[in-house]
Design a protein around this motif. Sequence first.
Motif, PDB file in Angstrom:
ATOM      1  N   VAL A 440       0.866  -1.179   0.000  1.00  0.00           N
ATOM      2  CA  VAL A 440       0.000   0.000   0.000  1.00  0.00           C
ATOM      3  C   VAL A 440       0.900   1.225   0.000  1.00  0.00           C
ATOM      4  O   VAL A 440       1.780   1.355   0.861  1.00  0.00           O
ATOM      5  CB  VAL A 440      -0.927   0.024   1.236  1.00  0.00           C
ATOM      6  CG1 VAL A 440      -1.828   1.256   1.195  1.00  0.00           C
ATOM      7  CG2 VAL A 440      -1.781  -1.242   1.285  1.00  0.00           C
ATOM      8  N   ILE A 451      -2.995   0.066  -4.031  1.00  0.00           N
ATOM      9  CA  ILE A 451      -2.696  -1.266  -3.521  1.00  0.00           C
ATOM     10  C   ILE A 451      -2.098  -2.057  -4.676  1.00  0.00           C
ATOM     11  O   ILE A 451      -2.736  -2.213  -5.728  1.00  0.00           O
ATOM     12  CB  ILE A 451      -3.953  -1.961  -2.966  1.00  0.00           C
ATOM     13  CG1 ILE A 451      -4.577  -1.122  -1.847  1.00  0.00           C
ATOM     14  CG2 ILE A 451      -3.607  -3.358  -2.445  1.00  0.00           C
ATOM     15  CD1 ILE A 451      -5.870  -1.696  -1.302  1.00  0.00           C
ATOM     16  N   THR A 476      -0.406  -0.946   8.037  1.00  0.00           N
ATOM     17  CA  THR A 476      -1.472  -1.904   7.706  1.00  0.00           C
ATOM     18  C   THR A 476      -1.444  -3.117   8.627  1.00  0.00           C
ATOM     19  O   THR A 476      -0.431  -3.459   9.219  1.00  0.00           O
ATOM     20  CB  THR A 476      -1.314  -2.406   6.254  1.00  0.00           C
ATOM     21  OG1 THR A 476      -0.017  -2.980   6.096  1.00  0.00           O
ATOM     22  CG2 THR A 476      -1.490  -1.285   5.258  1.00  0.00           C
ATOM     23  N   TRP A 496      -9.758  -2.934   3.304  1.00  0.00           N
ATOM     24  CA  TRP A 496      -8.977  -3.237   2.101  1.00  0.00           C
ATOM     25  C   TRP A 496      -9.782  -3.055   0.819  1.00  0.00           C
ATOM     26  O   TRP A 496      -9.226  -3.161  -0.282  1.00  0.00           O
ATOM     27  CB  TRP A 496      -8.406  -4.652   2.181  1.00  0.00           C
ATOM     28  CG  TRP A 496      -7.226  -4.722   3.091  1.00  0.00           C
ATOM     29  CD1 TRP A 496      -7.221  -4.927   4.431  1.00  0.00           C
ATOM     30  CD2 TRP A 496      -5.852  -4.559   2.713  1.00  0.00           C
ATOM     31  NE1 TRP A 496      -5.945  -4.896   4.941  1.00  0.00           N
ATOM     32  CE2 TRP A 496      -5.070  -4.682   3.900  1.00  0.00           C
ATOM     33  CE3 TRP A 496      -5.189  -4.326   1.513  1.00  0.00           C
ATOM     34  CZ2 TRP A 496      -3.682  -4.579   3.901  1.00  0.00           C
ATOM     35  CZ3 TRP A 496      -3.806  -4.229   1.514  1.00  0.00           C
ATOM     36  CH2 TRP A 496      -3.074  -4.349   2.691  1.00  0.00           C
TER      37      TRP A 496
END
Length: 584
Positions: A440, A451, A476, A496
Amino acid sequence: MAVPRKKMQKHFSTSSSTGSDENRRVYCQSCDRDGPRLPAQGYCVDCKENLCATCSTHHKRHTLSRHHNLLDEKSASETLSSASLHPRQPDKLKTRCPKHMKEMIKFYCQNHLALLCSVCVTLEHTGTSCKVNYIPDISGQILYNKEHQDILKAMDTITEQCHKKSTDVKKITAKSNNSLTDVSADIKKFRKEINQRLDELEKQANDAAKTIKQENDKTLKIVETTCNDVTKSLKASSDKIKHLITTKQADQFFIELKLAEQMIQDHEKRVHKSAAYGVKVYKFKPNKAIATVLDKEKSLGTFTEKSLKQSSPLPAVDIKHRQTSHQGKICVKTYNSRYTWSCWITGMTLLTPDLLIITDRNNYTVKMVDTRSQSVTHQLQLDIWPWDITSVSNTELAVLHPDDQIIQFISVSSNKLKKKKMLGISGQCFGISCCQGKLVVSSIDPVKLQILDTNGTTLKTVKGENLFSRPLYVTTNTNYIYVSDCDMRTITRLNWQGKVTGSYDGLDYPCGITLSDDGAVFACDYGRNVIEKIAGDCSTGKVVLKDLKHPYAVCWCAETSKLYIGCKTDQAKQDNFLQVFKLS
């Protein structure tokens, strides 16, 4: 046809209304088991058995049954119900008692749910609390109730469970065996790295020995040349003096003699100087740490289990007060031929509790920091300045270069850093984080989140015009993405799929962020000089460290409960050090 009541009473008839007299007659149940069939002439209320005259007599005399309530033929006819009678010849019982192998199982104790032989009844089930039945008396009932159906159903259920368990274990075993194949490959790779490192150390030691030998040879050559020159010069002067003495040339003799005196002084100095060369004899002293490492260590490494279950979303956490203590600081300043600026630590990631990797933006370097020895053990010089860094695996890193819009992959092997492939990305990206093989990155121009997979394929783009202004850092976990925005002064949580699921706006100038082991976020507030801990759902926050000097980058170690903090003050005495705090 109906049977007259008198006949039923006379012969203790069953409830059946048809059939021969033989079928309607009641017989002694004791005799039915082991001898000829005899008509019943009595009934034991306690044993619930029909008895012939002989058995009734013995029943009254036996110690265990002499106090039983026996009914004569007439009384028994009026008392017995059809369910208590036994009109048929019992099956031949063939199952042996496990305790008394010569005896057959013939009885069942309802109180203890136990199958018994005659010996078992006599020795263990004679009390009034035991309700013992003769199996042929009660076996007919089970053919018409649901008990056997329930038992068969339970057996089928257990069989299905066994099949399912066997299938599941088979699948898990296959996964385990596959993982062990990977483990074997990793062991070989690790062994190869050890061998390579030992080869490097061996070459280094041999090179040092060769260098000393070359110096020795050079010294020897200098001394030999000097001594040869002195010897030749002195011999020539000596021969000339001897010749002048023989020829009696006094004037020339005087001159040569004085020249010889001067020559002797000069040559003494040259010989003395050559003798000053220090040639030493050496011996090898092994490094004790390396020499004893195999004796101390019990294995090449350990096996850790991988969870086969999918992680569940992390729950929101309460922000609890934690005691903090300053553990000191680590100097990360190094010197090289290209850059000598004060450090600016813009990114940090932990590979192990003892191995911290940092990016030094001012000096264009990635540095390996040993947290135990508190020193920089290796550095990789870059051609362009780096910003943020993340670990892709235990042996691979990814570094962002915002101006050139690339991700530089770096390998970690034998305690050294080495450049690998590069990936081009779109946008001026500053924040980077890796989770489960996905990268990311946050871009400030244009404003967006991307992403990617590790091959550079874009999996999803989150346009950030309405969400962010200057998304500087990201971090993350398996469930969420956290973004620090220094212009909007927020920490934002997204799933996500790119949907915002929480936001915290109690900061002044948020910069570096890192995830705690309890699901919360540690955030550097550059403007307020504090580290704030924010709940995983971004609902609340609490200052855990204050009075810092412009904290800019941060990294959390769950195993040691330590925070590593890099500051940006433009003062070498602050910026060249990592501050270490322990939270408990």
